[in-house]
Design a protein around this motif. Structure first.
Motif, PDB file in Angstrom:
ATOM      1  N   GLU A   1       0.813  -1.216   0.000  1.00  0.00           N
ATOM      2  CA  GLU A   1       0.000   0.000   0.000  1.00  0.00           C
ATOM      3  C   GLU A   1       0.844   1.261   0.000  1.00  0.00           C
ATOM      4  O   GLU A   1       0.532   2.233  -0.664  1.00  0.00           O
ATOM      5  N   GLU A   2       1.930   1.259   0.759  1.00  0.00           N
ATOM      6  CA  GLU A   2       2.704   2.494   0.911  1.00  0.00           C
ATOM      7  C   GLU A   2       3.785   2.662  -0.145  1.00  0.00           C
ATOM      8  O   GLU A   2       4.146   3.774  -0.486  1.00  0.00           O
ATOM      9  N   LEU A   3       4.349   1.568  -0.617  1.00  0.00           N
ATOM     10  CA  LEU A   3       5.439   1.695  -1.581  1.00  0.00           C
ATOM     11  C   LEU A   3       4.982   1.360  -3.003  1.00  0.00           C
ATOM     12  O   LEU A   3       5.722   1.591  -3.958  1.00  0.00           O
ATOM     13  N   GLY A   4       3.776   0.816  -3.133  1.00  0.00           N
ATOM     14  CA  GLY A   4       3.221   0.543  -4.468  1.00  0.00           C
ATOM     15  C   GLY A   4       3.954  -0.541  -5.233  1.00  0.00           C
ATOM     16  O   GLY A   4       3.916  -0.582  -6.461  1.00  0.00           O
ATOM     17  N   ILE A   5       4.657  -1.420  -4.511  1.00  0.00           N
ATOM     18  CA  ILE A   5       5.412  -2.478  -5.193  1.00  0.00           C
ATOM     19  C   ILE A   5       4.446  -3.583  -5.656  1.00  0.00           C
ATOM     20  O   ILE A   5       3.513  -3.939  -4.933  1.00  0.00           O
ATOM     21  N   THR A   6       4.685  -4.090  -6.855  1.00  0.00           N
ATOM     22  CA  THR A   6       3.883  -5.219  -7.343  1.00  0.00           C
ATOM     23  C   THR A   6       4.343  -6.473  -6.616  1.00  0.00           C
ATOM     24  O   THR A   6       5.548  -6.727  -6.529  1.00  0.00           O
ATOM     25  N   ILE A   7       3.408  -7.216  -6.071  1.00  0.00           N
ATOM     26  CA  ILE A   7       3.783  -8.402  -5.285  1.00  0.00           C
ATOM     27  C   ILE A   7       3.102  -9.651  -5.853  1.00  0.00           C
ATOM     28  O   ILE A   7       1.898  -9.633  -6.121  1.00  0.00           O
ATOM     29  N   ILE A   8       3.902 -10.704  -6.034  1.00  0.00           N
ATOM     30  CA  ILE A   8       3.329 -12.018  -6.379  1.00  0.00           C
ATOM     31  C   ILE A   8       3.794 -12.985  -5.293  1.00  0.00           C
ATOM     32  O   ILE A   8       4.982 -13.169  -5.091  1.00  0.00           O
ATOM     33  N   ILE A   9       2.832 -13.540  -4.588  1.00  0.00           N
ATOM     34  CA  ILE A   9       3.168 -14.416  -3.454  1.00  0.00           C
ATOM     35  C   ILE A   9       2.516 -15.780  -3.664  1.00  0.00           C
ATOM     36  O   ILE A   9       1.342 -15.856  -4.042  1.00  0.00           O
ATOM     37  N   SER A  10       3.272 -16.843  -3.443  1.00  0.00           N
ATOM     38  CA  SER A  10       2.645 -18.165  -3.495  1.00  0.00           C
ATOM     39  C   SER A  10       2.477 -18.645  -2.056  1.00  0.00           C
ATOM     40  O   SER A  10       3.343 -18.411  -1.217  1.00  0.00           O
ATOM     41  N   GLU A  11       1.351 -19.273  -1.770  1.00  0.00           N
ATOM     42  CA  GLU A  11       1.043 -19.701  -0.390  1.00  0.00           C
ATOM     43  C   GLU A  11       0.210 -20.971  -0.393  1.00  0.00           C
ATOM     44  O   GLU A  11      -0.557 -21.210  -1.331  1.00  0.00           O
ATOM     45  N   HIS A  12       0.357 -21.759   0.670  1.00  0.00           N
ATOM     46  CA  HIS A  12      -0.508 -22.928   0.852  1.00  0.00           C
ATOM     47  C   HIS A  12      -1.673 -22.614   1.784  1.00  0.00           C
ATOM     48  O   HIS A  12      -2.753 -23.163   1.652  1.00  0.00           O
ATOM     49  N   ARG A  13      -1.401 -21.730   2.755  1.00  0.00           N
ATOM     50  CA  ARG A  13      -2.471 -21.362   3.697  1.00  0.00           C
ATOM     51  C   ARG A  13      -3.104 -20.073   3.175  1.00  0.00           C
ATOM     52  O   ARG A  13      -2.468 -19.030   3.170  1.00  0.00           O
ATOM     53  N   TRP A  14      -4.336 -20.130   2.729  1.00  0.00           N
ATOM     54  CA  TRP A  14      -4.947 -19.000   2.037  1.00  0.00           C
ATOM     55  C   TRP A  14      -5.842 -18.150   2.935  1.00  0.00           C
ATOM     56  O   TRP A  14      -6.241 -17.069   2.559  1.00  0.00           O
ATOM     57  N   ASP A  15      -6.197 -18.649   4.086  1.00  0.00           N
ATOM     58  CA  ASP A  15      -7.171 -17.939   4.928  1.00  0.00           C
ATOM     59  C   ASP A  15      -6.761 -16.500   5.204  1.00  0.00           C
ATOM     60  O   ASP A  15      -7.573 -15.582   5.115  1.00  0.00           O
ATOM     61  N   ASP A  16      -5.508 -16.318   5.545  1.00  0.00           N
ATOM     62  CA  ASP A  16      -5.064 -14.990   5.949  1.00  0.00           C
ATOM     63  C   ASP A  16      -4.711 -14.102   4.764  1.00  0.00           C
ATOM     64  O   ASP A  16      -4.781 -12.881   4.850  1.00  0.00           O
ATOM     65  N   ILE A  17      -4.300 -14.725   3.668  1.00  0.00           N
ATOM     66  CA  ILE A  17      -3.793 -13.926   2.548  1.00  0.00           C
ATOM     67  C   ILE A  17      -4.906 -13.495   1.591  1.00  0.00           C
ATOM     68  O   ILE A  17      -4.845 -12.412   1.007  1.00  0.00           O
ATOM     69  N   LEU A  18      -5.970 -14.296   1.480  1.00  0.00           N
ATOM     70  CA  LEU A  18      -7.036 -13.967   0.515  1.00  0.00           C
ATOM     71  C   LEU A  18      -7.651 -12.573   0.717  1.00  0.00           C
ATOM     72  O   LEU A  18      -7.865 -11.852  -0.250  1.00  0.00           O
ATOM     73  N   PRO A  19      -7.919 -12.167   1.980  1.00  0.00           N
ATOM     74  CA  PRO A  19      -8.505 -10.830   2.141  1.00  0.00           C
ATOM     75  C   PRO A  19      -7.546  -9.702   1.745  1.00  0.00           C
ATOM     76  O   PRO A  19      -7.973  -8.575   1.529  1.00  0.00           O
ATOM     77  N   LEU A  20      -6.249 -10.001   1.659  1.00  0.00           N
ATOM     78  CA  LEU A  20      -5.278  -8.937   1.407  1.00  0.00           C
ATOM     79  C   LEU A  20      -4.999  -8.718  -0.080  1.00  0.00           C
ATOM     80  O   LEU A  20      -4.626  -7.628  -0.485  1.00  0.00           O
ATOM     81  N   VAL A  21      -5.154  -9.782  -0.884  1.00  0.00           N
ATOM     82  CA  VAL A  21      -4.715  -9.674  -2.280  1.00  0.00           C
ATOM     83  C   VAL A  21      -5.806  -9.122  -3.191  1.00  0.00           C
ATOM     84  O   VAL A  21      -6.993  -9.164  -2.867  1.00  0.00           O
TER      85      VAL A  21
END
Lengths: 291, 548
Positions: free
Chosen positions: B189-209
């Protein structure tokens, strides 16, 4: 470490330690060596509560004992024969030489550890970094890898207790040990690939040049100390060259040096040893005066 | 504008015939926060490594990768290293230097940055990450979460435009993982960097992406917003298992859903508000004691006030820990990274000498068991399966050190874990999840009475976890006691009957899983977070939540 001596530029500290280690290795005067050892113990206590020294002291003492016993057994030089052992003469000179050599070894080891207390790996950066940047990084990484290997090896040995291995005879036990080494090597190689990827990912090897996140510059206090140290080193080695304070043991034992110039040399030697305390004292005075 | 475009991209590893990635067409816009997900061995890591020029694996490439409109292949090495950052899964394996300061500076030094600039950048970013007090600290003394933060900071210091992260939270405890993801969100949000993250646990990351790319068997199945992605999973029945708990709950209550335009809840708060709106009526669950398999009365393993420290003058890792485990019971020990969970398991396995207290095995001191007795009775799996391997094929590995009688069970476990296709491969060349299965299959052939597992669910996708849970439950039903450590609350809740937490060297009181989840804020599941706000009933799985 918060101390005036530790804050000096590492190259200045290196200029203090290296000549001292060399001198202690070649000096054969028990008074000088005992004094040096006592000062080193004081420095150990002051800088790290003698933790590193205590860890290694037993090993050093055993090494010294080994020297004291072996020298008269293997060297039969000297004219004062104490007794015969298996037909070979045990001389007072070779016994004393062994004793003084053991003292010298003790001092070198003690100051060597002190050098470690001050330098750790950052010292390598300062001394080699500007000239051999990539070699320095490789060396640092290898040094860091050693304790990691040690930890991993004990972990692997632990896991092998959880598995049936043929280890009844000595040969089988040796085989089990080699197996642990094999696991260590292959799993470490696997992790090394990760480390190499991490290095490449952060641009290692893209440019031949590297910069360093360290301030290599010499400040006023560094120059002042370097001057004092070099002056001391000059007089110490000049005195050694002139034979001041030198106690001749071989071939025949001479009387202990006690001329005025010998005592003057001893005072100069003590002053050199005291140098870190002088710096700490000066820092203390500055601290108190500003409060 | 797309910062990254893949045009009909395929990749085949050297010496392999089958492509790992097949005809991928994908565009990631500048400033996007993308989750790359999919089952184990679907090609996520391979894809991420292909996007980082320095880490491209050896193999045959077809199609094209464009970075900022230019082919990635012609991007100068220095620029590629700085503009595309990469954070790997294992925090320890990436750390190179002795102290935090040197570690942070490593990338900047490679980029030949002047001292003043390094000083300014490190000063600024270390404050942002809260690392300012840890600059002189040895990296080996940092916790897993702190190590991963240092890795992230070290990459961000190079001011990348594209940040790639390969399962960065896989080895972190739930709190450290949440902290890490929140920092990542802030960075985005603050630096505007494009992020691609791979994850197995999606519960916490889904609301953020903002977007989710779903990869199966090397093909990009879907690239859509998190909302549309969850609908995609639901609509394609074969992928429904991958739905995280809260969206899964939403889709399972079909009657309560209004229409396709309704927002799918992802966070516990959204789930709670949705449930409140629908005025859920809570039906009490069956009593805990009724659901448990009746264990025998006597405990097979009892730990009595055990204490342990690694160094003579060091701190106690464990202090007066006591516990008991009965045959057929499954217990889980939770706790932060570095809390001492692995040490406790090793002590219970009789692998480490106790300094205080005793571990009793059917009333006998465990140290009095000889090696053969111990090996027959207790099986221990460490966190790093690679350290178990001694042979050059999986097949040899599975039979190494087994008696003829134990070898009879091999075919059963090989087929149960689906290892038939990898028997001739080197154990190092298979995925982390498969390595775990090999070790487990080997240990289960010994038919132990006690199975001690250190982080068994790690590196497994939801389907593989479900399979592992069913196997372990089956083993427990036959009388084997299982004690495991885990950071994955969802996995633990589905498997274990009772749980405890290791904190400050001490074990908290053992509680039935349901009560343990109900009482916790963070060491709990998404479903528990919703239902504890509605009632005292805590469903352990989605089926129970449907009942409620």
């Amino acid at each position: 470490m918060h101390s005036a001596f530790a804050k000096l530029n590492p190259r200045v500290r290196l200029c203090y330690f290296l000549p001292l280690l060399l001198l202690l290795a070649i000096l054969r005067n028990p008074l000088f060596l005992i004094t040096a050892f006592l000062f080193s113990v004081l420095l150990h206590v002051y800088y790290d509560k003698a933790q590193k020294l205590r860890k290694n002291m037993v090993f050093f003492l055993l090494l010294c004992l080994f020297f004291i016993i072996c020298n008269p057994l293997f060297s039969h030089r000297g004219q004062t024969i104490l007794f015969y052992l298996g037909g070979n003469p045990i001389t007072l000179e070779s016994f004393l030489y062994g004793l003084v050599s053991a003292l010298s070894l003790l001092c070198v080891c003690s100051y060597g550890i002190l050098y470690q207390v001050f330098f750790q790996s950052a010292g390598l950066f300062y001394c080699l970094g500007p000239y051999f940047p990539r070699t320095t990084v490789s060396l640092l990484l290898s040094l860091r890898f050693l304790p990691v290997l040690q930890r991993r090896f004990s972990e692997i040995r632990l896991l092998e207790q959880n598995r049936r291995l043929p280890e009844k005879s000595l040969l089988q036990k040796g085989g089990a040990f080699l197996l642990s080494l094999q696991i260590l090597l292959s799993s470490s190689l696997e992790e090394t690939i990760c480390k190499a990827q991490s290095m490449r990912a952060r641009g290692y090897g893209t440019d031949k040049k590297r910069s360093f996140y360290h301030d290599f510059s010499m400040h006023k206090q560094d120059w002042f100390c370097l001057f004092g140290i070099l002056l001391g080193v000059f007089f110490l080695f000049y005195g050694f060259y002139c034979g001041w304070g030198n106690w001749q043991i071989y071939l025949n034992l001479q009387s202990f040096p006690h001329q005025a110039v010998d005592w003057l040399y001893y005072v100069l030697f003590c002053c050199y040893l005291l140098w870190p305390f002088v710096l700490e004292g000066w820092e203390e005075i500055k601290w108190l005066s500003c409060r | 504008m797309a910062i990254l475009s893949l045009k009909d991209f395929s990749f085949t590893y050297a010496l392999e015939e089958k492509p790992v990635l097949k005809h991928i067409n994908w565009q990631v816009a500048e400033g996007d926060f993308v989750l790359l997900c999919g089952p184990t061995a679907s090609g996520k890591s391979t894809l991420l490594k292909n996007l980082k020029k320095q880490l491209q694996p050896a193999g045959k490439i077809e199609g094209q990768i464009l970075y900022a409109g230019q082919p990635l292949a012609i991007l100068p090495d220095g620029k590629a290293a700085q503009e595309i950052g990469f954070v790997q899964q294992n925090p320890e394996a990436q750390i190179l230097m002795e102290d935090v300061k040197q570690e942070l500076a490593f990338g900047l030094e490679n980029a030949c940055q002047p001292l003043a600039q390094m000083h300014r950048r490190i000063g600024e970013l270390s404050n942002f990450f809260g690392l300012q007090d840890k600059m002189q600290q040895k990296t080996q003394h940092l916790s897993g979460g702190q190590k991963q933060l240092v890795n992230l900071a070290s990459v961000l210091l190079l001011q990348p435009k594209l940040l790639l992260l390969d399962e960065p939270t896989a080895q972190l405890d739930p709190i450290a993982a949440k902290d890490f993801l929140q920092i990542l969100k802030q960075v985005h949000e603050e630096l505007g960097i494009t992020i691609i993250i791979s994850e197995h646990r999606w519960d916490d990351i889904l609301p953020l992406v903002q977007k989710v790319a779903f990869l199966t068997d090397g093909c990009l199945q879907s690239f859509a917003s998190a909302q549309n992605f969850s609908r995609f999973l639901h609509d394609h029945g074969q992928f429904a298992t991958y739905l995280p708990a809260i969206p899964n709950l939403y889709f399972s209550r079909e009657k309560e859903r209004n229409n396709a335009l309704e927002v799918v809840p992802f966070t516990p708060v959204e789930g709670y508000l949705w449930g409140k709106k629908k005025n859920w009526q809570i039906v009490p669950l069956a009593d805990e004691t009724e659901q448990k398999a009746a264990p025998t009365e006597k405990s097979l393993l009892v730990a009595k006030e055990i204490s342990f420290r690694y160094e003579k003058n060091g701190q106690d890792i464990l202090r007066n820990c006591s516990m008991a485990l009965k045959a057929g019971e499954i217990g889980v020990i939770m706790g932060g990274n570095g809390a001492g969970k692995s040490t406790l398991l090793k002590l219970l396995a009789g692998l480490l000498p106790l300094q205080n207290g005793a571990v009793m095995w059917w009333g006998r001191n465990i140290r009095s068991l000889n090696k053969e007795e111990r090996i027959t009775a207790i099986a221990y799996m460490g966190q790093n399966p690679m350290q178990h391997f001694v042979c050059d094929t999986v097949e040899k590995e599975l039979s190494y050190g087994l008696t003829e009688q134990e070898k009879q069970y091999l075919p059963h476990w090989i087929s149960r874990f689906g290892l038939q296709d990898i028997l001739q491969r080197h154990p190092y060349d298979i995925s982390g999840g498969q390595q775990q299965k090999v070790v487990l299959a080997y240990l289960l052939c010994r038919r132990p009475q006690l199975l001690l597992l250190d982080e068994p669910g790690k590196a497994l996708d939801p389907v593989a976890k479900k399979e592992l849970i069913s196997i372990l439950k089956e083993v427990a039903q036959k009388g084997t006691a299982i004690l495991l450590t885990s950071h994955d609350c969802e996995f633990a809740s589905l498997l274990a009957q009772k749980a405890t937490m290791l904190f400050d060297g001490c074990l908290t009181e053992w509680q039935p899983m349901r009560y343990f989840l109900r009482d916790n804020y963070f060491y709990t599941t998404a479903l528990a977070k919703i239902f504890t706000r509605i009632s005292q009933e805590v469903p352990l799985c989605i089926e129970e939540a449907k009942l409620l």
